[in-house]
Every structure is written in structure tokens, then in C-alpha cells.
Design a protein around this motif. Structure first.
Motif, PDB file in Angstrom:
ATOM      1  N   UNK A 121      44.242  46.640  44.625  1.00  8.27           N
ATOM      2  CA  UNK A 121      43.419  47.353  43.653  1.00  8.27           C
ATOM      3  C   UNK A 121      44.216  48.088  42.594  1.00  8.27           C
ATOM      4  N   UNK A 122      45.513  47.825  42.513  1.00 11.38           N
ATOM      5  CA  UNK A 122      46.364  48.490  41.520  1.00 11.38           C
ATOM      6  C   UNK A 122      47.209  47.450  40.794  1.00 11.38           C
ATOM      7  N   UNK A 123      47.434  47.684  39.506  1.00 13.03           N
ATOM      8  CA  UNK A 123      48.331  46.815  38.755  1.00 13.03           C
ATOM      9  C   UNK A 123      49.764  47.011  39.267  1.00 13.03           C
ATOM     10  N   UNK A 124      50.558  45.953  39.122  1.00 11.09           N
ATOM     11  CA  UNK A 124      51.930  46.008  39.637  1.00 11.09           C
ATOM     12  C   UNK A 124      52.762  47.036  38.871  1.00 11.09           C
ATOM     13  N   UNK A 125      53.750  47.557  39.579  1.00 10.28           N
ATOM     14  CA  UNK A 125      54.643  48.570  38.986  1.00 10.28           C
ATOM     15  C   UNK A 125      56.077  48.061  38.893  1.00 10.28           C
ATOM     16  N   UNK A 126      56.247  46.762  39.076  1.00 11.03           N
ATOM     17  CA  UNK A 126      57.594  46.184  39.002  1.00 11.03           C
ATOM     18  C   UNK A 126      57.521  44.845  38.277  1.00 11.03           C
ATOM     19  N   UNK A 127      58.673  44.396  37.806  1.00  7.88           N
ATOM     20  CA  UNK A 127      58.730  43.085  37.171  1.00  7.88           C
ATOM     21  C   UNK A 127      58.528  41.990  38.203  1.00  7.88           C
ATOM     22  N   UNK A 143      55.867  45.468  33.592  1.00  6.48           N
ATOM     23  CA  UNK A 143      54.714  46.223  34.098  1.00  6.48           C
ATOM     24  C   UNK A 143      54.156  47.241  33.107  1.00  6.48           C
ATOM     25  N   UNK A 144      54.995  47.751  32.215  1.00  4.14           N
ATOM     26  CA  UNK A 144      54.525  48.736  31.229  1.00  4.14           C
ATOM     27  C   UNK A 144      53.479  48.155  30.274  1.00  4.14           C
ATOM     28  N   UNK A 145      53.428  46.825  30.163  1.00  2.00           N
ATOM     29  CA  UNK A 145      52.486  46.187  29.234  1.00  2.00           C
ATOM     30  C   UNK A 145      51.233  45.655  29.922  1.00  2.00           C
ATOM     31  N   UNK A 146      51.219  45.670  31.244  1.00  2.00           N
ATOM     32  CA  UNK A 146      50.143  44.997  31.976  1.00  2.00           C
ATOM     33  C   UNK A 146      48.771  45.562  31.646  1.00  2.00           C
ATOM     34  N   UNK A 147      48.601  46.884  31.729  1.00  2.00           N
ATOM     35  CA  UNK A 147      47.278  47.486  31.494  1.00  2.00           C
ATOM     36  C   UNK A 147      46.772  47.144  30.100  1.00  2.00           C
ATOM     37  N   UNK A 180      49.088  40.273  36.621  1.00  3.68           N
ATOM     38  CA  UNK A 180      48.989  41.738  36.638  1.00  3.68           C
ATOM     39  C   UNK A 180      49.203  42.396  37.996  1.00  3.68           C
ATOM     40  N   UNK A 181      49.134  41.641  39.078  1.00  4.61           N
ATOM     41  CA  UNK A 181      49.228  42.241  40.407  1.00  4.61           C
ATOM     42  C   UNK A 181      50.503  41.808  41.131  1.00  4.61           C
ATOM     43  N   UNK A 182      50.869  42.584  42.123  1.00  3.34           N
ATOM     44  CA  UNK A 182      52.053  42.255  42.904  1.00  3.34           C
ATOM     45  C   UNK A 182      51.849  40.980  43.707  1.00  3.34           C
ATOM     46  N   UNK A 183      50.606  40.712  44.106  1.00  2.00           N
ATOM     47  CA  UNK A 183      50.268  39.507  44.858  1.00  2.00           C
ATOM     48  C   UNK A 183      48.784  39.239  44.667  1.00  2.00           C
ATOM     49  N   UNK A 184      48.383  37.984  44.896  1.00  2.00           N
ATOM     50  CA  UNK A 184      46.972  37.634  44.793  1.00  2.00           C
ATOM     51  C   UNK A 184      46.517  37.201  43.413  1.00  2.00           C
ATOM     52  N   UNK A 185      47.449  36.945  42.502  1.00  2.00           N
ATOM     53  CA  UNK A 185      47.069  36.599  41.128  1.00  2.00           C
ATOM     54  C   UNK A 185      46.367  35.255  41.028  1.00  2.00           C
ATOM     55  N   UNK A 186      46.837  34.260  41.798  1.00  2.00           N
ATOM     56  CA  UNK A 186      46.203  32.944  41.730  1.00  2.00           C
ATOM     57  C   UNK A 186      44.768  32.982  42.202  1.00  2.00           C
ATOM     58  N   UNK A 187      44.531  33.564  43.364  1.00  2.00           N
ATOM     59  CA  UNK A 187      43.155  33.618  43.882  1.00  2.00           C
ATOM     60  C   UNK A 187      42.265  34.505  43.015  1.00  2.00           C
ATOM     61  N   UNK A 188      42.846  35.559  42.402  1.00  2.00           N
ATOM     62  CA  UNK A 188      42.060  36.399  41.495  1.00  2.00           C
ATOM     63  C   UNK A 188      41.685  35.642  40.231  1.00  2.00           C
ATOM     64  N   UNK A 189      42.616  34.862  39.685  1.00  2.00           N
ATOM     65  CA  UNK A 189      42.317  34.094  38.479  1.00  2.00           C
ATOM     66  C   UNK A 189      41.204  33.092  38.722  1.00  2.00           C
ATOM     67  N   UNK A 190      41.237  32.432  39.871  1.00  2.00           N
ATOM     68  CA  UNK A 190      40.181  31.459  40.194  1.00  2.00           C
ATOM     69  C   UNK A 190      38.846  32.151  40.449  1.00  2.00           C
ATOM     70  N   UNK A 191      38.892  33.300  41.127  1.00  2.00           N
ATOM     71  CA  UNK A 191      37.664  34.070  41.363  1.00  2.00           C
ATOM     72  C   UNK A 191      37.043  34.523  40.051  1.00  2.00           C
ATOM     73  N   UNK A 192      37.862  35.016  39.135  1.00  2.00           N
ATOM     74  CA  UNK A 192      37.316  35.561  37.884  1.00  2.00           C
ATOM     75  C   UNK A 192      36.802  34.450  36.964  1.00  2.00           C
TER      76      UNK A 192
END
Length: 342
Positions: A121-127, A143-147, A180-192
């Protein structure tokens, strides 16, 4: 109006696919809501979840995913079982979310990754870099540009006047690019993408396009990589439109007609239920013999898995889906269907 404009070249191939998809959606919608039973919707959702997680290396089968969601004991890695439960919760909550809401996006990620990563539930804080084997194929923005990038993308999705099919595919690509996330980006992209499509045509909320992507996984990643190299979404959009077209074609051809059994199961599933009518439990080889089938993959794909997904049959040992001693029998729902069909 968002000032963000994702780079895209509209091609004749895209226009042709949009026309084909729109025609197929019309055919699928003509079936009517009354014939899209809860069992069929649940079965499609299970296929969606299993395929989307399989793309991310989850090893659970359709039968195991079905058992997990039925509350049955399954022998599998705890993380993979948690991924299934999370994904089902996320897809079930999808109708409550707006495609252009950052709050809803973060809520979805929290559901999808609950108990799996600390930053759910949080955007990543690392490259982050995306690797295929030992090869770096994409370096995501810092990460500074993600939001800022995600807010621009969400605003664009909510205000763009392009065709919803194009918007959904472009969003999927740009989301994976931002990562944007540390993990779960693929499944989130397909869900959205499914969320965006379901706002356009509700019937698409239950279209298991993820199963088509899983079967063409190398092409999926290749389309992402090619789009990265060209610095535009065009190759990925063409791939996703083609996948949607295939998924719709499969859904239409498997959709039962109005004069079939009450629960709208396919002819193959109906035959399997008849083979189990006398009671008892049977191995795959025994059932194939009764049905006169010789190809095990066809039996599992067209007969066994759909019947399990709809809850019409059950395993005698759901905790060991791949056991050589595994047998299958009628579930209570299957017995009820047989009684109604005479």
C-alpha cells in the motif's frame, strides 16, 4: 484535463483489433446477465487469479487455487497460498474503485500484497531495476518521481478521450514503466487494466485475459522491452489488444447456449457429470476411459478444470492435488445440477 500525453503511434492493426474486440464484446454481452451465472463468473475469476500469479512464478494450479478459495487444505508454499487469497480479495473489491484514484490504487496494492511485503500500500522508497535472468532490461524512474508520475498517469486515464481499450493498454504499459511499488507491479498493472475495461463494459470484469498472457509470457515481456527501446507504448498496446481479442474469442466459443443445462455448463462438463452420476470416485485415467478420450491435456482443460472451478466436482484429497492416488467425485452442487436436469 491532464497535460500528460503518453507516446503512442496509432496503427491500422490497432484499429482492426478494436473493431474485432468491439464486435466480440457485443456477442458476449448478447448472452445476457442472466446466463452469466455466479459459478461461471467465479470460475473465470479463479482462472484470472491463477494465471496472473503464475506469470509471477506462483506454482499453484487451477485446482489448488479453487481449493484454497473453498477453504480447503492445500499443500503449497504459505506465500503462494497468501498470494491467492490476496488476489481474490483484490479482484472482489475492484468494483468499489475508481481508475483515476491514487487512494484506490494504494488500497488495491495493500490488499494484493498484504502479509507479503512490508511496504504493502506504499510507493517504493528505493531504486529498482527489472531483470530477466542476469540481464537488466529496464531501470525504473527514481523513487522521488514515482508519486508525481503516477498522479499524472491517473489524471490522464481519468480525462483522456481515447478509446477505453487503448487507454487501458497504455495505462498498463506506463504503469509497468514507472514500476511504482517494491513488488507486485505486474499483477497490479493487469488488475488495473481490468478495472479500466470493466468501467467501459462490465462483462470484461470477468474476462480471464491473464490466461492468454500466461500462455504467451515471453511475448508479453518482449512487447514491454520493445516498447521501452522505442520509448512508446505501441508494441505493447498491439500485444494486449491481440490478447484481449483471443480471450474474448475463447469466452464466446465456450459460452453455453440457452438450451443447455440450467447451470450453463459446457457440453464437456455435462458429459463428465454424467460419467460420475452413479456415485463413487475415479482417477483421471478412469474418467477418460469412460468418456472415450485419449489426450490428457484436453481432458484437464475442457472437462476437469472447468468442473472443479464451478464447484461441480471435487477432489478426494484436495490437500494433494497432484497425488497419483487422486480421485474425483460429484460435489453437492454437481448432484443438484444432475437432479434438476433429470
Amino acid at each position: 484535463m491532464s497535460r500528460y500525453a503518453p507516446p503512442l503511434t496509432l496503427t491500422t492493426g490497432m484499429l482492426g483489433l478494436i473493431a474485432d474486440i468491439s464486435e466480440q464484446i457485443g456477442q458476449l454481452s448478447a448472452v445476457g446477465e442472466s446466463q452469466q451465472t455466479p459459478q461461471l463468473r467465479r470460475g473465470n475469476r479463479i482462472r484470472t487469479i491463477q494465471a496472473s500469479l503464475a506469470i509471477e512464478n506462483n506454482t499453484l494450479t487451477v485446482e489448488q487455487v479453487t481449493a484454497v478459495l473453498a477453504g480447503q487444505r492445500v499443500l503449497g508454499l504459505p506465500r503462494e497460498i497468501q498470494e491467492v487469497r490476496n488476489a481474490f480479495a483484490a479482484y472482489e473489491a475492484m468494483s468499489n474503485w475508481q481508475p483515476d484514484s491514487r487512494t484506490d490504487l494504494l488500497t488495491a496494492h495493500e490488499l494484493l500484497m498484504h502479509g507479503l511485503i512490508d511496504e504493502a500500500g506504499q510507493f517504493r522508497r528505493a531504486g529498482v531495476g527489472i531483470y530477466r535472468g542476469d540481464q537488466l532490461v529496464h531501470m525504473a524512474p527514481p523513487p522521488s518521481r514515482v508519486t508525481h508520475l503516477i498522479d499524472d498517469l491517473l489524471a490522464w486515464a481519468g480525462s483522456c478521450d481515447w478509446h477505453p481499450l487503448i487507454i487501458s493498454c497504455v495505462f498498463h504499459y506506463e504503469f509497468e514503466f514507472i514500476h511504482p511499488f517494491a513488488d507486485g507491479n505486474g499483477r497490479m498493472g493487469r488488475l488495473w487494466q481490468t478495472l479500466i475495461l470493466s468501467r467501459w463494459r462490465p462483462v470484461l470484469a470477468y474476462l480471464p485475459v491473464e490466461a492468454v498472457i500466461r500462455d504467451q509470457q515471453d511475448a508479453y515481456y518482449a512487447a514491454l522491452s520493445t516498447s521501452d527501446r522505442l520509448a512508446e507504448a505501441t508494441p505493447f498496446v498491439e500485444f494486449m489488444l491481440s490478447s484481449l481479442n483471443v480471450a474474448l474469442g475463447e469466452a464466446i466459443h465456450s459460452e453455453p447456449s440457452t438450451d443447455q443445462v440450467t447451470d450453463q455448463v459446457t457440453d464437456q462438463v455435462a458429459r463428465l457429470l454424467q460419467a460420475l452420476r452413479g456415485g463413487g470416485a475415479f482417477k483421471v485415467s478412469e474418467l477418460m476411459g469412460q468418456l472415450g478420450l485419449a489426450h490428457k491435456a484436453t481432458f484437464r482443460s475442457n472437462y476437469l478444470r472447468p468442473a472443479l472451478a464451478c464447484g461441480l466436482i471435487e477432489m478426494t484429497d484436495p490437500g494433494s492435488p497432484r497425488s497419483p492416488a487422486q480421485r474425483y467425485r460429484l460435489a453437492p452442487l454437481g448432484k443438484q445440477k444432475l437432479m434438476r436436469s433429470g
